[in-house]
Write a protein that holds these residues in place. Sequence first.
Motif, PDB file in Angstrom:
ATOM      1  N   ILE A   1      19.523 -14.581  22.056  1.00 18.12           N
ATOM      2  CA  ILE A   1      17.733 -14.299  20.879  1.00 18.12           C
ATOM      3  C   ILE A   1      17.250 -12.722  21.353  1.00 18.12           C
ATOM      4  CG2 ILE A   1      16.038 -15.585  19.640  1.00 18.12           C
ATOM      5  CD1 ILE A   1      17.515 -18.092  21.223  1.00 18.12           C
ATOM      6  N   MET A   2      16.573 -12.518  19.827  1.00 19.57           N
ATOM      7  CA  MET A   2      15.138 -11.773  20.915  1.00 19.57           C
ATOM      8  C   MET A   2      14.534 -11.551  19.407  1.00 19.57           C
ATOM      9  SD  MET A   2      17.268  -9.644  22.979  1.00 19.57           S
ATOM     10  CE  MET A   2      16.081  -8.437  22.973  1.00 19.57           C
ATOM     11  N   GLY A   3      13.542 -11.121  20.542  1.00 22.30           N
ATOM     12  CA  GLY A   3      11.723 -10.632  19.205  1.00 22.30           C
ATOM     13  C   GLY A   3      11.872  -9.074  18.974  1.00 22.30           C
ATOM     14  N   VAL A   4      11.682  -9.084  17.747  1.00 25.80           N
ATOM     15  CA  VAL A   4      10.908  -7.793  17.006  1.00 25.80           C
ATOM     16  C   VAL A   4       9.806  -7.975  16.102  1.00 25.80           C
ATOM     17  CG1 VAL A   4      12.912  -6.606  17.541  1.00 25.80           C
ATOM     18  CG2 VAL A   4      12.664  -8.120  14.685  1.00 25.80           C
ATOM     19  N   SER A   5       8.909  -6.802  16.032  1.00 23.98           N
ATOM     20  CA  SER A   5       7.939  -7.210  15.133  1.00 23.98           C
ATOM     21  C   SER A   5       8.363  -6.289  14.073  1.00 23.98           C
ATOM     22  CB  SER A   5       7.048  -6.329  15.956  1.00 23.98           C
ATOM     23  OG  SER A   5       6.035  -6.652  17.015  1.00 23.98           O
ATOM     24  N   THR A   6       9.426  -5.490  13.297  1.00 24.67           N
ATOM     25  CA  THR A   6       9.316  -5.075  12.445  1.00 24.67           C
ATOM     26  C   THR A   6      11.106  -4.468  12.453  1.00 24.67           C
ATOM     27  OG1 THR A   6       8.873  -2.343  13.644  1.00 24.67           O
ATOM     28  CG2 THR A   6       6.910  -4.035  12.638  1.00 24.67           C
ATOM     29  N   SER A   7      11.335  -4.141  11.238  1.00 22.78           N
ATOM     30  CA  SER A   7      12.725  -3.553  11.102  1.00 22.78           C
ATOM     31  C   SER A   7      13.044  -1.907  11.837  1.00 22.78           C
ATOM     32  CB  SER A   7      12.887  -3.191   9.636  1.00 22.78           C
ATOM     33  OG  SER A   7      13.406  -4.411   8.695  1.00 22.78           O
ATOM     34  N   ALA A   8      14.203  -1.364  12.175  1.00 24.86           N
ATOM     35  CA  ALA A   8      14.289  -0.320  12.819  1.00 24.86           C
ATOM     36  C   ALA A   8      13.776   0.819  12.136  1.00 24.86           C
ATOM     37  CB  ALA A   8      15.240  -0.065  13.151  1.00 24.86           C
TER      38      ALA A   8
ATOM     39  N   ALA B   1       9.960  -0.449  19.149  1.00 25.50           N
ATOM     40  CA  ALA B   1       9.772   1.564  19.277  1.00 25.50           C
ATOM     41  C   ALA B   1       9.579   1.164  18.058  1.00 25.50           C
ATOM     42  CB  ALA B   1      11.408   1.949  19.584  1.00 25.50           C
ATOM     43  N   PRO B   2       8.049   1.739  17.887  1.00 21.87           N
ATOM     44  CA  PRO B   2       7.048   1.811  16.900  1.00 21.87           C
ATOM     45  C   PRO B   2       6.772   2.820  17.036  1.00 21.87           C
ATOM     46  CG  PRO B   2       6.047   0.222  18.675  1.00 21.87           C
ATOM     47  CD  PRO B   2       7.382   0.462  19.212  1.00 21.87           C
ATOM     48  N   VAL B   3       6.809   4.120  17.859  1.00 25.81           N
ATOM     49  CA  VAL B   3       6.238   5.263  17.911  1.00 25.81           C
ATOM     50  C   VAL B   3       6.664   6.180  16.693  1.00 25.81           C
ATOM     51  CG1 VAL B   3       5.668   6.485  19.344  1.00 25.81           C
ATOM     52  CG2 VAL B   3       5.591   5.017  19.903  1.00 25.81           C
ATOM     53  N   THR B   4       6.442   5.876  15.676  1.00 26.51           N
ATOM     54  CA  THR B   4       7.153   6.754  14.640  1.00 26.51           C
ATOM     55  C   THR B   4       5.379   7.243  13.856  1.00 26.51           C
ATOM     56  OG1 THR B   4       7.522   5.129  13.123  1.00 26.51           O
ATOM     57  CG2 THR B   4       8.891   4.989  14.841  1.00 26.51           C
ATOM     58  N   PRO B   5       6.263   7.797  12.657  1.00 25.71           N
ATOM     59  CA  PRO B   5       4.742   8.850  12.053  1.00 25.71           C
ATOM     60  C   PRO B   5       4.090   8.050  10.934  1.00 25.71           C
ATOM     61  CG  PRO B   5       7.160  10.860  12.065  1.00 25.71           C
ATOM     62  CD  PRO B   5       7.316   8.619  12.705  1.00 25.71           C
ATOM     63  N   LEU B   6       5.149   7.360  10.165  1.00 26.59           N
ATOM     64  CA  LEU B   6       4.654   6.017   9.642  1.00 26.59           C
ATOM     65  C   LEU B   6       4.127   4.848  10.339  1.00 26.59           C
ATOM     66  CD1 LEU B   6       4.044   5.103   6.639  1.00 26.59           C
ATOM     67  CD2 LEU B   6       6.646   3.986   6.575  1.00 26.59           C
ATOM     68  N   THR B   7       4.391   4.708  11.495  1.00 26.95           N
ATOM     69  CA  THR B   7       3.907   3.541  12.418  1.00 26.95           C
ATOM     70  C   THR B   7       2.641   3.137  12.308  1.00 26.95           C
ATOM     71  OG1 THR B   7       6.383   3.001  12.408  1.00 26.95           O
ATOM     72  CG2 THR B   7       4.018   1.481  13.502  1.00 26.95           C
ATOM     73  N   PHE B   8       2.387   5.063  12.777  1.00 25.56           N
ATOM     74  CA  PHE B   8       0.996   5.030  13.223  1.00 25.56           C
ATOM     75  C   PHE B   8      -0.004   5.907  12.600  1.00 25.56           C
ATOM     76  CE2 PHE B   8       2.151   4.846  17.177  1.00 25.56           C
ATOM     77  CZ  PHE B   8       1.562   4.704  18.619  1.00 25.56           C
ATOM     78  N   ALA B   9       0.637   6.361  11.162  1.00 22.89           N
ATOM     79  CA  ALA B   9      -0.308   6.287   9.839  1.00 22.89           C
ATOM     80  C   ALA B   9      -0.790   5.222   9.956  1.00 22.89           C
ATOM     81  CB  ALA B   9       0.945   7.035   9.286  1.00 22.89           C
ATOM     82  N   CYS B  10       0.091   4.094   9.293  1.00 25.35           N
ATOM     83  CA  CYS B  10      -0.306   2.672   8.623  1.00 25.35           C
ATOM     84  C   CYS B  10      -1.308   2.201  10.526  1.00 25.35           C
ATOM     85  CB  CYS B  10       0.645   1.716   8.299  1.00 25.35           C
ATOM     86  SG  CYS B  10       2.049   2.136   7.322  1.00 25.35           S
ATOM     87  N   LEU B  11      -1.393   2.347  11.643  1.00 25.93           N
ATOM     88  CA  LEU B  11      -2.291   1.503  11.999  1.00 25.93           C
ATOM     89  C   LEU B  11      -3.372   2.400  12.466  1.00 25.93           C
ATOM     90  CD1 LEU B  11       0.804   0.619  15.176  1.00 25.93           C
ATOM     91  CD2 LEU B  11      -0.437  -0.229  13.438  1.00 25.93           C
ATOM     92  N   GLU B  12      -3.546   3.277  11.721  1.00 28.81           N
ATOM     93  CA  GLU B  12      -4.320   4.738  12.204  1.00 28.81           C
ATOM     94  C   GLU B  12      -5.679   4.150  10.802  1.00 28.81           C
ATOM     95  OE1 GLU B  12      -2.889   8.452  14.616  1.00 28.81           O
ATOM     96  OE2 GLU B  12      -2.805   7.909  11.844  1.00 28.81           O
ATOM     97  N   LYS B  13      -5.052   3.430   9.689  1.00 31.84           N
ATOM     98  CA  LYS B  13      -5.559   2.806   8.709  1.00 31.84           C
ATOM     99  C   LYS B  13      -6.365   1.571   8.671  1.00 31.84           C
ATOM    100  CE  LYS B  13      -5.326   6.306   5.826  1.00 31.84           C
ATOM    101  NZ  LYS B  13      -6.689   6.488   4.237  1.00 31.84           N
ATOM    102  N   THR B  14      -5.451   1.278   9.295  1.00 31.58           N
ATOM    103  CA  THR B  14      -6.043  -0.589  10.302  1.00 31.58           C
ATOM    104  C   THR B  14      -6.983  -0.391  11.311  1.00 31.58           C
ATOM    105  OG1 THR B  14      -4.349  -1.659  11.085  1.00 31.58           O
ATOM    106  CG2 THR B  14      -4.255  -1.006   8.477  1.00 31.58           C
ATOM    107  N   GLY B  15      -7.657   0.676  12.016  1.00 31.78           N
ATOM    108  CA  GLY B  15      -7.914   0.792  13.768  1.00 31.78           C
ATOM    109  C   GLY B  15      -7.458  -0.273  14.058  1.00 31.78           C
TER     110      GLY B  15
END
Length: 414
Positions: free
Chosen positions: A107-114, A196-210
């Motif tokens: 049983i593994m937990g993840v936040s997002t798809s890969a 492993a969320p250190v990707t361009p799209l993930t950071f762009a989205c997180l930056e928009k939400t503060g």
Amino acid sequence: MPSNNRVVVTGVGVIAPNGTGKDAFWDSLVHARSGIGPITLFDASRHPCRVAGEVKGFNLLEYLRPKVRLGRLSRQTQLALAATKLALVDAGLDVSAQNGLRPMRVIMGVSTSAIDIVEQGMQRLVSNGPERVPSYVVASGQPQHTVSLIVEQFELDASGQTIASACAAGLESVAAAAEAVREGRTEVAIAGGTDAPVTPLTFACLEKTGLVAAYREAPERASRPFDRDRETGVVSEGAAVLIVESLGHALARGAPIYFEITGYGTQNDPVGSPPGTGLRRAMELALANACRQPAEIDYICAHGPGHPVLDRVETEMIKSVFGAEAYRIPVSSIKGVTGNALAAGGPLQLVACACALRDQLIPPTANLENPDPYCDLDFVAERPRLVRIGTVLVNCHGLGGGNASMVIERPDCA
């Protein structure tokens, strides 16, 4: 089937920005040595936020040779495979000996798809057209792929499950494994979290939400749980995996025992309330499930992401549950060192607590130099604290309003 089995953790594996393996990981926590640094996994020059918690120099081939081509595996799957290998070795568990018996659970937990695999597929689509999109994106981009690969890689007779409830997912996965063991549905489970969320799209989205900030000072000081000068959390990657067993099974094979899982609770934030307010009910449920009173908790391993709102809310929720006892209990957050590894965060906290129970030592909250006056509990700061620890409460909060708490204990204190 048997029920009410006692549930213990016998092995831990950790791949984190601040250390690989439990010893390196624990040493960095004790010495408040941060794993946060400049982003190197992608070109962040156009991004406001350029710091993250990265696992430096990671190479899966140093741990095992995957049965799938390395380039087709997402980073979160690779991190989880390595952490699983470390956990199995740490537990001294021969998985082949389990095959043919009661099936194991994975049983593994993840936040997002890969997301890195998804981004690769999109780049190929835009650059070369739909006929050149790799077919492996379909399988490797799924949240379930990590569990499937663990079962395949280690040739397990097992059933697999993925939990995707944001930052609380890893702790919820360990709780689900504990429930399966307690109810007699399995004797052994592999559980944890990876992201492993250190990707361009993930950071762009997180930056928009503060949710991530444009931190310009020394990166190692960016994550500041409960500090007056904190800006927001720092996102990181990592994986932590635990071997969960029935006490009888662990004793029969002479396994080391880190701690016993005695209680767990989960609760979403009430509609219209501030983020994190459901944590009160999660803590109450965990204590009730463990048959423990607030006065019996020796240490609280807080979620404490270094967010201006969430840190204050968690402080208030602890006060509401523990009353006057709240000011007696030492509290700390490991995220000043690890950053927020999303679904891996809860299992990383459990690994930290396993070492804390072993050494009777509370890891400090790194970078807590100017306490927020609204966060006025006994937050262990600057240096570790040697104290008797028998029973620990672990807290997690997830984006979207999920909250989870778990009570763990030294086996001789249960």
